[in-house]
Design a protein around this motif. Structure first.
Motif, mmCIF file in Angstrom:
data_model
loop_
_atom_site.group_PDB
_atom_site.id
_atom_site.type_symbol
_atom_site.label_atom_id
_atom_site.label_comp_id
_atom_site.label_asym_id
_atom_site.label_seq_id
_atom_site.Cartn_x
_atom_site.Cartn_y
_atom_site.Cartn_z
ATOM 1 N N TYR A 47 95.740 11.341 -28.220
ATOM 2 C CA TYR A 47 96.778 10.901 -27.294
ATOM 3 C C TYR A 47 96.325 11.107 -25.845
ATOM 4 O O TYR A 47 97.125 11.350 -24.972
ATOM 5 C CB TYR A 47 98.074 11.674 -27.534
ATOM 6 C CG TYR A 47 98.771 11.310 -28.816
ATOM 7 C CD1 TYR A 47 99.588 10.196 -28.887
ATOM 8 C CD2 TYR A 47 98.617 12.090 -29.942
ATOM 9 C CE1 TYR A 47 100.244 9.868 -30.067
ATOM 10 C CE2 TYR A 47 99.263 11.768 -31.114
ATOM 11 C CZ TYR A 47 100.076 10.654 -31.170
ATOM 12 O OH TYR A 47 100.715 10.338 -32.329
ATOM 13 N N ARG A 48 95.045 11.048 -25.619
ATOM 14 C CA ARG A 48 94.510 11.358 -24.291
ATOM 15 C C ARG A 48 95.162 10.532 -23.189
ATOM 16 O O ARG A 48 95.453 11.038 -22.122
ATOM 17 C CB ARG A 48 93.005 11.157 -24.277
ATOM 18 C CG ARG A 48 92.372 11.536 -22.957
ATOM 19 C CD ARG A 48 90.875 11.726 -23.105
ATOM 20 N NE ARG A 48 90.238 12.007 -21.860
ATOM 21 C CZ ARG A 48 90.202 13.208 -21.294
ATOM 22 N NH1 ARG A 48 90.775 14.224 -21.881
ATOM 23 N NH2 ARG A 48 89.590 13.383 -20.142
ATOM 24 N N GLU A 49 95.421 9.248 -23.448
ATOM 25 C CA GLU A 49 95.970 8.400 -22.390
ATOM 26 C C GLU A 49 97.390 8.794 -21.996
ATOM 27 O O GLU A 49 97.843 8.466 -20.910
ATOM 28 C CB GLU A 49 95.917 6.918 -22.777
ATOM 29 C CG GLU A 49 96.764 6.550 -23.976
ATOM 30 C CD GLU A 49 96.070 6.706 -25.313
ATOM 31 O OE1 GLU A 49 96.673 6.290 -26.316
ATOM 32 O OE2 GLU A 49 94.954 7.251 -25.382
ATOM 33 N N HIS A 53 96.665 15.996 -19.634
ATOM 34 C CA HIS A 53 95.715 15.749 -18.541
ATOM 35 C C HIS A 53 96.146 14.516 -17.744
ATOM 36 O O HIS A 53 96.014 14.482 -16.524
ATOM 37 C CB HIS A 53 94.293 15.598 -19.071
ATOM 38 C CG HIS A 53 93.265 15.786 -18.014
ATOM 39 N ND1 HIS A 53 92.920 17.025 -17.533
ATOM 40 C CD2 HIS A 53 92.533 14.890 -17.308
ATOM 41 C CE1 HIS A 53 92.012 16.885 -16.584
ATOM 42 N NE2 HIS A 53 91.755 15.599 -16.431
ATOM 43 N N ALA A 54 96.678 13.521 -18.423
ATOM 44 C CA ALA A 54 97.202 12.345 -17.726
ATOM 45 C C ALA A 54 98.387 12.736 -16.848
ATOM 46 O O ALA A 54 98.536 12.227 -15.730
ATOM 47 C CB ALA A 54 97.619 11.271 -18.732
ATOM 48 N N LEU A 55 99.202 13.671 -17.318
ATOM 49 C CA LEU A 55 100.319 14.158 -16.510
ATOM 50 C C LEU A 55 99.805 14.857 -15.261
ATOM 51 O O LEU A 55 100.350 14.692 -14.167
ATOM 52 C CB LEU A 55 101.192 15.111 -17.328
ATOM 53 C CG LEU A 55 102.401 15.706 -16.621
ATOM 54 C CD1 LEU A 55 103.373 14.608 -16.186
ATOM 55 C CD2 LEU A 55 103.097 16.714 -17.523
ATOM 56 N N TYR A 59 100.666 13.788 -11.455
ATOM 57 C CA TYR A 59 101.176 14.764 -10.486
ATOM 58 C C TYR A 59 100.357 14.713 -9.196
ATOM 59 O O TYR A 59 100.907 14.646 -8.101
ATOM 60 C CB TYR A 59 101.122 16.159 -11.119
ATOM 61 C CG TYR A 59 101.328 17.307 -10.178
ATOM 62 C CD1 TYR A 59 102.596 17.607 -9.695
ATOM 63 C CD2 TYR A 59 100.268 18.127 -9.799
ATOM 64 C CE1 TYR A 59 102.797 18.686 -8.847
ATOM 65 C CE2 TYR A 59 100.455 19.201 -8.956
ATOM 66 C CZ TYR A 59 101.719 19.485 -8.483
ATOM 67 O OH TYR A 59 101.907 20.548 -7.647
ATOM 68 N N ALA A 60 99.044 14.721 -9.333
ATOM 69 C CA ALA A 60 98.174 14.678 -8.153
ATOM 70 C C ALA A 60 98.374 13.382 -7.374
ATOM 71 O O ALA A 60 98.459 13.396 -6.144
ATOM 72 C CB ALA A 60 96.710 14.820 -8.588
ATOM 73 N N SER A 61 98.483 12.272 -8.068
ATOM 74 C CA SER A 61 98.674 10.978 -7.405
ATOM 75 C C SER A 61 99.994 10.924 -6.643
ATOM 76 O O SER A 61 100.060 10.411 -5.530
ATOM 77 C CB SER A 61 98.638 9.841 -8.427
ATOM 78 O OG SER A 61 97.382 9.775 -9.037
ATOM 79 N N VAL A 62 101.051 11.473 -7.237
ATOM 80 C CA VAL A 62 102.362 11.485 -6.574
ATOM 81 C C VAL A 62 102.302 12.333 -5.311
ATOM 82 O O VAL A 62 102.830 11.938 -4.259
ATOM 83 C CB VAL A 62 103.463 11.989 -7.536
ATOM 84 C CG1 VAL A 62 104.754 12.298 -6.805
ATOM 85 C CG2 VAL A 62 103.709 10.967 -8.640
#
Length: 86
Positions: A47-49, A53-55, A59-62
């Motif tokens: 479920y990598r996508e 880690h995707a979360l 978070y960083a992008s937001v």
């Protein structure tokens, strides 16, 4: 300094990533219809996508989109080099 854990076990201890993923995150994805559980004769796929880690990337992008400095974000994420964060 005392910090409240974002992700914890029912007894309020730090949740190990495998516990968190199997007992909370994956189930939430399935209930939301984002991921479909495998049939009984199939192995669970990665479920990598949609994983934790995707979360973290989201978070960083937001934060960056909201004007946070790359230096501060790098510290939040535990990176020693803002270049690595970028």
């Amino acid at each position: 300094m005392c910090h409240t854990l974002v992700f914890a076990t029912p007894n309020r201890r730090a949740a190990h990533r495998e516990y968190l993923y199997e007992r909370q995150w994956r189930l939430a994805l399935e209930r939301a219809g984002i991921e479909v559980p495998p049939a009984e004769d199939e192995q669970r796929r990665s479920y990598r996508e949609n994983g934790m880690h995707a979360l973290r990337h989201f978070y960083a992008s937001v934060l960056l989109d909201g004007g946070e400095s790359i230096k501060e974000l790098s510290e939040y994420l535990g990176h020693h080099d803002p270049g690595f964060t970028l």
